[in-house]
Write a protein that holds these residues in place. Structure first.
Motif, PDB file in Angstrom:
ATOM      1  N   PHE A 130       0.823  -1.206   0.000  1.00 15.41           N
ATOM      2  CA  PHE A 130       0.000   0.000   0.000  1.00 15.41           C
ATOM      3  C   PHE A 130       0.865   1.269   0.000  1.00 15.41           C
ATOM      4  O   PHE A 130       0.548   2.243  -0.665  1.00 15.41           O
ATOM      5  CB  PHE A 130      -0.896  -0.043   1.248  1.00 15.41           C
ATOM      6  CG  PHE A 130      -1.952   1.016   1.301  1.00 15.41           C
ATOM      7  CD1 PHE A 130      -3.170   0.833   0.671  1.00 15.41           C
ATOM      8  CD2 PHE A 130      -1.752   2.182   2.009  1.00 15.41           C
ATOM      9  CE1 PHE A 130      -4.169   1.789   0.741  1.00 15.41           C
ATOM     10  CE2 PHE A 130      -2.736   3.154   2.083  1.00 15.41           C
ATOM     11  CZ  PHE A 130      -3.942   2.953   1.444  1.00 15.41           C
ATOM     12  N   GLN A 131       1.962   1.246   0.729  1.00 14.62           N
ATOM     13  CA  GLN A 131       2.840   2.420   0.823  1.00 14.62           C
ATOM     14  C   GLN A 131       3.734   2.602  -0.391  1.00 14.62           C
ATOM     15  O   GLN A 131       4.178   3.706  -0.671  1.00 14.62           O
ATOM     16  CB  GLN A 131       3.712   2.329   2.073  1.00 14.62           C
ATOM     17  CG  GLN A 131       2.939   2.522   3.348  1.00 14.62           C
ATOM     18  CD  GLN A 131       3.799   2.308   4.581  1.00 14.62           C
ATOM     19  OE1 GLN A 131       4.720   1.495   4.590  1.00 14.62           O
ATOM     20  NE2 GLN A 131       3.487   3.037   5.628  1.00 14.62           N
ATOM     21  N   ALA A 144      -6.541   5.722  -6.710  1.00 13.20           N
ATOM     22  CA  ALA A 144      -7.510   4.896  -5.986  1.00 13.20           C
ATOM     23  C   ALA A 144      -7.784   3.572  -6.690  1.00 13.20           C
ATOM     24  O   ALA A 144      -8.010   2.551  -6.029  1.00 13.20           O
ATOM     25  CB  ALA A 144      -8.799   5.671  -5.766  1.00 13.20           C
ATOM     26  N   VAL A 164      -5.310   1.068  -5.520  1.00 14.04           N
ATOM     27  CA  VAL A 164      -5.607   0.634  -4.159  1.00 14.04           C
ATOM     28  C   VAL A 164      -6.757  -0.371  -4.178  1.00 14.04           C
ATOM     29  O   VAL A 164      -6.708  -1.402  -3.508  1.00 14.04           O
ATOM     30  CB  VAL A 164      -5.938   1.835  -3.249  1.00 14.04           C
ATOM     31  CG1 VAL A 164      -6.427   1.372  -1.884  1.00 14.04           C
ATOM     32  CG2 VAL A 164      -4.735   2.750  -3.101  1.00 14.04           C
ATOM     33  N   TYR A 215      -7.694   6.142   1.590  1.00 16.95           N
ATOM     34  CA  TYR A 215      -6.906   6.542   0.429  1.00 16.95           C
ATOM     35  C   TYR A 215      -7.783   7.324  -0.549  1.00 16.95           C
ATOM     36  O   TYR A 215      -7.408   8.392  -1.028  1.00 16.95           O
ATOM     37  CB  TYR A 215      -6.305   5.314  -0.262  1.00 16.95           C
ATOM     38  CG  TYR A 215      -5.310   5.667  -1.337  1.00 16.95           C
ATOM     39  CD1 TYR A 215      -3.957   5.716  -1.056  1.00 16.95           C
ATOM     40  CD2 TYR A 215      -5.728   5.964  -2.632  1.00 16.95           C
ATOM     41  CE1 TYR A 215      -3.036   6.045  -2.039  1.00 16.95           C
ATOM     42  CE2 TYR A 215      -4.814   6.303  -3.622  1.00 16.95           C
ATOM     43  CZ  TYR A 215      -3.473   6.337  -3.315  1.00 16.95           C
ATOM     44  OH  TYR A 215      -2.568   6.684  -4.294  1.00 16.95           O
ATOM     45  N   GLU A 216      -8.975   6.789  -0.804  1.00 15.00           N
ATOM     46  CA  GLU A 216      -9.901   7.444  -1.723  1.00 15.00           C
ATOM     47  C   GLU A 216     -10.308   8.825  -1.190  1.00 15.00           C
ATOM     48  O   GLU A 216     -10.356   9.801  -1.942  1.00 15.00           O
ATOM     49  CB  GLU A 216     -11.153   6.583  -1.910  1.00 15.00           C
ATOM     50  CG  GLU A 216     -12.156   7.144  -2.879  1.00 15.00           C
ATOM     51  CD  GLU A 216     -13.368   6.246  -3.021  1.00 15.00           C
ATOM     52  OE1 GLU A 216     -14.470   6.779  -3.118  1.00 15.00           O
ATOM     53  OE2 GLU A 216     -13.198   5.002  -3.037  1.00 15.00           O
ATOM     54  N   TRP A 245      -8.637  10.870   0.834  1.00 15.36           N
ATOM     55  CA  TRP A 245      -7.553  11.851   0.732  1.00 15.36           C
ATOM     56  C   TRP A 245      -7.214  12.177  -0.720  1.00 15.36           C
ATOM     57  O   TRP A 245      -6.867  13.312  -1.031  1.00 15.36           O
ATOM     58  CB  TRP A 245      -6.319  11.363   1.498  1.00 15.36           C
ATOM     59  CG  TRP A 245      -6.562  11.432   2.969  1.00 15.36           C
ATOM     60  CD1 TRP A 245      -6.677  10.384   3.832  1.00 15.36           C
ATOM     61  CD2 TRP A 245      -6.779  12.610   3.750  1.00 15.36           C
ATOM     62  NE1 TRP A 245      -6.949  10.836   5.079  1.00 15.36           N
ATOM     63  CE2 TRP A 245      -7.008  12.195   5.079  1.00 15.36           C
ATOM     64  CE3 TRP A 245      -6.798  13.972   3.471  1.00 15.36           C
ATOM     65  CZ2 TRP A 245      -7.255  13.092   6.119  1.00 15.36           C
ATOM     66  CZ3 TRP A 245      -7.042  14.876   4.497  1.00 15.36           C
ATOM     67  CH2 TRP A 245      -7.261  14.432   5.800  1.00 15.36           C
ATOM     68  N   GLU A 246      -7.328  11.195  -1.589  1.00 12.62           N
ATOM     69  CA  GLU A 246      -7.082  11.464  -3.012  1.00 12.62           C
ATOM     70  C   GLU A 246      -8.087  12.504  -3.520  1.00 12.62           C
ATOM     71  O   GLU A 246      -7.710  13.447  -4.211  1.00 12.62           O
ATOM     72  CB  GLU A 246      -7.194  10.168  -3.832  1.00 12.62           C
ATOM     73  CG  GLU A 246      -6.887  10.401  -5.312  1.00 12.62           C
ATOM     74  CD  GLU A 246      -7.011   9.145  -6.133  1.00 12.62           C
ATOM     75  OE1 GLU A 246      -5.990   8.757  -6.740  1.00 12.62           O
ATOM     76  OE2 GLU A 246      -8.098   8.546  -6.161  1.00 12.62           O
TER      77      GLU A 246
END
Length: 126
Positions: A72-73, A79, A82, A118-119, A121-122
């Motif tokens: 993940f990092q 997205a 991910v 993640y989604e 913040w994206e």
């Protein structure tokens, strides 16, 4: 789980830390769980275990999540990446005989939060 996580994130970003009664945010079942003595004991036991955990003592769920975090990092650019990685992990976890049904559910929840975050913040940082 991921959607609720994102709602909390949005409240924090908006600095909306109102004192909304807990029963307006959670179902009665969720409220009874997080206000239980068992939850409190498990929370503190988890914190203690995390503080005492060494890399040589990891169990299978810890290894699974560590590997996911590493991927993940390092690899996703958007997205969709991910989502693809997360779905592949879910396939592997579903087929695993090394994890209990409870461990699988916990991992699925963690993956849901990670992908949703993640989604979030994206989209927020565009």
């Amino acid at each position: 789980m991921g959607a609720k996580h994102n709602l909390v994130l949005q409240k924090l970003v908006d600095n909306d830390l109102s004192l909304t009664p807990i029963n307006k945010c959670l179902t009665p079942e969720e409220e009874s769980i997080i206000t239980s003595k068992e939850f409190e004991d498990a929370y503190y036991a988890g914190l203690e275990a995390e503080n005492n955990n060494s890399d040589t003592n990891e169990d299978v769920p810890d290894v699974v999540m560590s590997l996911y975090l590493e991927v993940f990092q390092n690899y996703p650019d958007k997205a969709d990446d991910v989502e693809f990685i997360t779905n592949k992990y879910i396939e592997l976890i579903s087929a695993s005989n090394e994890l209990t049904a409870e461990e699988k559910e916990i991992i699925y929840s963690a993956l849901s939060v990670a992908a949703s975050s993640y989604e979030y913040w994206e989209n927020s940082l565009k």
